[in-house]
Design a protein around this motif. Structure first.
Motif, PDB file in Angstrom:
ATOM      1  N   ARG A  12       0.866  -1.172   0.000  1.00 44.71           N
ATOM      2  CA  ARG A  12       0.000   0.000   0.000  1.00 44.71           C
ATOM      3  C   ARG A  12       0.905   1.225   0.000  1.00 44.71           C
ATOM      4  N   CYS A  13       0.506   2.270  -0.704  1.00 45.90           N
ATOM      5  CA  CYS A  13       1.362   3.456  -0.810  1.00 45.90           C
ATOM      6  C   CYS A  13       0.925   4.544   0.160  1.00 45.90           C
ATOM      7  N   VAL A  14       1.917   5.241   0.705  1.00 45.34           N
ATOM      8  CA  VAL A  14       1.704   6.379   1.595  1.00 45.34           C
ATOM      9  C   VAL A  14       2.461   7.559   0.990  1.00 45.34           C
ATOM     10  N   LYS A  15       1.817   8.701   0.872  1.00 46.04           N
ATOM     11  CA  LYS A  15       2.481   9.892   0.343  1.00 46.04           C
ATOM     12  C   LYS A  15       3.096  10.682   1.484  1.00 46.04           C
ATOM     13  N   ASN A  16       4.305  11.160   1.254  1.00 45.14           N
ATOM     14  CA  ASN A  16       4.948  12.088   2.185  1.00 45.14           C
ATOM     15  C   ASN A  16       5.531  13.213   1.343  1.00 45.14           C
ATOM     16  N   GLY A  17       4.778  14.269   1.146  1.00 40.58           N
ATOM     17  CA  GLY A  17       5.206  15.325   0.233  1.00 40.58           C
ATOM     18  C   GLY A  17       5.308  14.765  -1.174  1.00 40.58           C
ATOM     19  N   GLU A  18       6.481  14.936  -1.774  1.00 42.10           N
ATOM     20  CA  GLU A  18       6.709  14.447  -3.143  1.00 42.10           C
ATOM     21  C   GLU A  18       7.086  12.968  -3.175  1.00 42.10           C
ATOM     22  N   THR A  19       7.325  12.414  -2.000  1.00 39.71           N
ATOM     23  CA  THR A  19       7.816  11.034  -1.934  1.00 39.71           C
ATOM     24  C   THR A  19       6.656  10.065  -1.725  1.00 39.71           C
ATOM     25  N   THR A  20       6.657   8.999  -2.504  1.00 44.72           N
ATOM     26  CA  THR A  20       5.689   7.920  -2.284  1.00 44.72           C
ATOM     27  C   THR A  20       6.428   6.757  -1.645  1.00 44.72           C
ATOM     28  N   ILE A  21       5.893   6.299  -0.541  1.00 45.98           N
ATOM     29  CA  ILE A  21       6.501   5.199   0.206  1.00 45.98           C
ATOM     30  C   ILE A  21       5.577   3.989   0.081  1.00 45.98           C
ATOM     31  N   ALA A  22       6.154   2.873  -0.347  1.00 45.99           N
ATOM     32  CA  ALA A  22       5.397   1.632  -0.460  1.00 45.99           C
ATOM     33  C   ALA A  22       5.609   0.825   0.814  1.00 45.99           C
ATOM     34  N   VAL A  23       4.512   0.440   1.445  1.00 46.55           N
ATOM     35  CA  VAL A  23       4.577  -0.378   2.652  1.00 46.55           C
ATOM     36  C   VAL A  23       4.149  -1.785   2.252  1.00 46.55           C
ATOM     37  N   PHE A  24       5.044  -2.726   2.439  1.00 47.10           N
ATOM     38  CA  PHE A  24       4.847  -4.101   1.985  1.00 47.10           C
ATOM     39  C   PHE A  24       4.480  -5.010   3.147  1.00 47.10           C
ATOM     40  N   ARG A  25       3.667  -6.018   2.848  1.00 44.74           N
ATOM     41  CA  ARG A  25       3.342  -7.061   3.830  1.00 44.74           C
ATOM     42  C   ARG A  25       3.793  -8.391   3.244  1.00 44.74           C
ATOM     43  N   THR A  26       4.571  -9.129   4.011  1.00 49.36           N
ATOM     44  CA  THR A  26       5.049 -10.421   3.528  1.00 49.36           C
ATOM     45  C   THR A  26       4.029 -11.514   3.865  1.00 49.36           C
ATOM     46  N   ALA A  27       4.286 -12.708   3.340  1.00 46.27           N
ATOM     47  CA  ALA A  27       3.385 -13.836   3.579  1.00 46.27           C
ATOM     48  C   ALA A  27       3.319 -14.183   5.065  1.00 46.27           C
ATOM     49  N   ASP A  28       4.417 -13.908   5.809  1.00 45.20           N
ATOM     50  CA  ASP A  28       4.434 -14.213   7.241  1.00 45.20           C
ATOM     51  C   ASP A  28       4.177 -12.965   8.091  1.00 45.20           C
ATOM     52  N   ASP A  29       3.482 -11.984   7.491  1.00 44.69           N
ATOM     53  CA  ASP A  29       2.989 -10.803   8.209  1.00 44.69           C
ATOM     54  C   ASP A  29       4.087  -9.930   8.804  1.00 44.69           C
ATOM     55  N   ARG A  30       5.208  -9.800   8.096  1.00 47.08           N
ATOM     56  CA  ARG A  30       6.170  -8.759   8.437  1.00 47.08           C
ATOM     57  C   ARG A  30       5.891  -7.580   7.527  1.00 47.08           C
ATOM     58  N   VAL A  31       6.290  -6.383   7.981  1.00 37.73           N
ATOM     59  CA  VAL A  31       6.071  -5.187   7.164  1.00 37.73           C
ATOM     60  C   VAL A  31       7.398  -4.477   6.919  1.00 37.73           C
ATOM     61  N   PHE A  32       7.509  -3.898   5.737  1.00 38.12           N
ATOM     62  CA  PHE A  32       8.705  -3.165   5.326  1.00 38.12           C
ATOM     63  C   PHE A  32       8.251  -1.950   4.538  1.00 38.12           C
ATOM     64  N   ALA A  33       9.096  -0.915   4.534  1.00 38.26           N
ATOM     65  CA  ALA A  33       8.750   0.296   3.790  1.00 38.26           C
ATOM     66  C   ALA A  33       9.934   0.749   2.944  1.00 38.26           C
ATOM     67  N   LEU A  34       9.666   0.951   1.671  1.00 38.22           N
ATOM     68  CA  LEU A  34      10.669   1.439   0.717  1.00 38.22           C
ATOM     69  C   LEU A  34      10.066   2.568  -0.085  1.00 38.22           C
ATOM     70  N   GLU A  35      10.943   3.490  -0.551  1.00 40.14           N
ATOM     71  CA  GLU A  35      10.439   4.457  -1.509  1.00 40.14           C
ATOM     72  C   GLU A  35       9.951   3.676  -2.728  1.00 40.14           C
ATOM     73  N   ASP A  36       8.818   4.118  -3.285  1.00 38.34           N
ATOM     74  CA  ASP A  36       8.168   3.372  -4.371  1.00 38.34           C
ATOM     75  C   ASP A  36       8.854   3.660  -5.710  1.00 38.34           C
ATOM     76  N   LYS A  37      10.141   3.382  -5.748  1.00 38.80           N
ATOM     77  CA  LYS A  37      10.957   3.772  -6.884  1.00 38.80           C
ATOM     78  C   LYS A  37      12.080   2.760  -7.035  1.00 38.80           C
ATOM     79  N   CYS A  38      12.028   1.979  -8.057  1.00 39.12           N
ATOM     80  CA  CYS A  38      13.086   0.995  -8.285  1.00 39.12           C
ATOM     81  C   CYS A  38      14.416   1.721  -8.536  1.00 39.12           C
ATOM     82  N   PRO A  39      15.523   1.194  -7.990  1.00 43.79           N
ATOM     83  CA  PRO A  39      16.813   1.840  -8.231  1.00 43.79           C
ATOM     84  C   PRO A  39      17.282   1.705  -9.679  1.00 43.79           C
ATOM     85  N   HIS A  40      16.606   0.878 -10.464  1.00 39.08           N
ATOM     86  CA  HIS A  40      16.996   0.745 -11.865  1.00 39.08           C
ATOM     87  C   HIS A  40      16.467   1.929 -12.665  1.00 39.08           C
ATOM     88  N   LYS A  41      15.169   1.950 -12.949  1.00 39.11           N
ATOM     89  CA  LYS A  41      14.601   3.059 -13.726  1.00 39.11           C
ATOM     90  C   LYS A  41      13.289   3.552 -13.121  1.00 39.11           C
TER      91      LYS A  41
END
Ligand code: FES
Length: 117
Positions: free
Chosen positions: A26-55
């Protein structure tokens, strides 16, 4: 206040883990930055900027598996914990501290400091 302790005001309640499908994001906006909050199959959560380091592909639309997300554009595999590309690929997207309190998800908007080079 201990200098190593994060500013508790930086923690923001963003919703319940039940708002995120298992192995989804699920995405959360923080100003110009979009942060993707992920849920794993075993119910852990992680947050990354919603931007692949490739392109800059939208990681929130990728496949979550084994503590990683596979970018939907060119299949780079990004560590959910560190934001770093795995395997032969190089690059890192910003990661953010996130924690669970029961079913509530708290996100810290100060990015994790990069470790190493
Ligand atoms: S933009 Fe993510 S793999 Fe190319």
């Amino acid at each position: 206040m201990n200098a190593l302790t994060r500013d508790t005001n930086a923690w923001r309640l963003i919703g319940s883990i039940d708002d995120i499908p298992s192995q989804g994001a699920r995405c959360v906006k923080n100003g110009e930055t979009t942060i993707a909050v992920f849920r794993t199959a075993d119910d852990r959560v992680f947050a990354l900027e919603d931007k692949c380091p490739h392109k800059n592909g939208p990681l929130s639309q990728g496949i979550v598996h084994d503590g990683c997300v596979t970018c939907p554009l060119h299949n780079w595999v990004i560590s959910l914990e560190t934001g770093a590309a795995t395997g032969a690929d190089e690059g890192r997207t910003a990661s953010f501290p996130v924690r669970l309190d029961g079913r509530d998800i708290y996100l810290n908007l100060e990015p994790n400091l990069e470790m190493g080079a």
